[in-house]
Design an enzyme around this catalytic site. Structure first.
Site, mmCIF file in Angstrom:
data_model
loop_
_atom_site.group_PDB
_atom_site.id
_atom_site.type_symbol
_atom_site.label_atom_id
_atom_site.label_comp_id
_atom_site.label_asym_id
_atom_site.label_seq_id
_atom_site.Cartn_x
_atom_site.Cartn_y
_atom_site.Cartn_z
ATOM 1 N N ASP A 165 0.805 -1.225 0.000
ATOM 2 C CA ASP A 165 0.000 0.000 0.000
ATOM 3 C C ASP A 165 0.836 1.272 0.000
ATOM 4 O OD1 ASP A 165 -2.673 -1.215 0.057
ATOM 5 O OD2 ASP A 165 -2.015 -1.997 1.991
ATOM 6 N N HIS A 177 1.071 3.359 -2.624
ATOM 7 C CA HIS A 177 0.197 4.327 -3.306
ATOM 8 C C HIS A 177 0.975 5.501 -3.898
ATOM 9 C CE1 HIS A 177 -3.677 2.471 -2.481
ATOM 10 N NE2 HIS A 177 -3.146 2.074 -1.341
ATOM 11 N N ASP A 195 -0.504 -2.462 -4.523
ATOM 12 C CA ASP A 195 -0.695 -1.014 -4.522
ATOM 13 C C ASP A 195 0.605 -0.220 -4.402
ATOM 14 O OD1 ASP A 195 -3.376 -1.426 -4.921
ATOM 15 O OD2 ASP A 195 -3.875 -1.312 -2.803
ATOM 16 N N ASN A 241 -5.306 -3.820 -5.802
ATOM 17 C CA ASN A 241 -6.525 -3.366 -6.467
ATOM 18 C C ASN A 241 -6.403 -1.964 -7.069
ATOM 19 O OD1 ASN A 241 -6.482 -2.365 -3.760
ATOM 20 N ND2 ASN A 241 -8.639 -1.865 -3.925
ATOM 21 N N HIS A 242 -5.404 -1.180 -6.653
ATOM 22 C CA HIS A 242 -5.198 0.135 -7.257
ATOM 23 C C HIS A 242 -4.167 0.104 -8.387
ATOM 24 C CE1 HIS A 242 -7.018 1.632 -3.461
ATOM 25 N NE2 HIS A 242 -7.562 2.491 -4.304
#
Length: 145
Positions: free
Chosen positions: A8, A10, A53, A85-86
């Site tokens: 994550d 991001h 991510d 999922n991103h």
């Protein structure tokens, strides 16, 4: 065997984009991941695992270059990335063969056909062979097929 596991990240996200602190937060995300890379180098880890991510959206060429540069600063560290999922699994897969030569292993898409297998990466350390199975984010609708 030493490794760092993160997820994550991001990269490319601009939290609260309508607020004055958005750019500062976006830079903080990049700075934090840079610290993870620095720590991997300083601790002389064998592997860096990024479990989903890495990117917040489909990465721009600039994003790919910035992250690739960071990976180039840890040449002795094998990097394994699975899409979240991103992430754009297709975009990550596109660079897979090229980056693998640099010690960056990617699983952007799950197996889609009956004859496809989960991505396996085999490494060797002082204890012998170690196998890693890289399974990226999979939509529930894909599993029902």
């Amino acid at each position: 065997m030493k490794f760092i596991h993160t997820a994550d990240v991001h990269w490319g996200m601009e939290p609260d984009s309508d607020k004055p602190w958005s750019r500062e937060r976006a830079q903080a995300i990049k700075d934090t991941f840079t610290q993870v890379i620095t720590r991997a180098r300083d601790l002389e880890v064998d592997f860096l695992f990024i479990s989903g991510d890495l990117f917040h959206r489909q990465p721009l060429l600039r994003d790919l270059k910035e992250v690739n540069y960071l990976f180039s600063t840890i040449p002795g560290v094998q990097v394994m990335i699975i899409a979240g999922n991103h992430d754009s699994g297709e975009r990550l897969e596109f660079a897979r063969e090229l980056l693998e030569k640099e010690g960056v292993f990617i699983a952007g898409l799950p197996p889609r056909e009956a004859d496809e297998k989960i991505r396996k990466v085999t490494m060797t350390d002082s204890a012998g062979e170690v196998c890693f199975y890289l399974l990226p984010f999979t939509k529930p609708s894909h599993l029902r097929k």
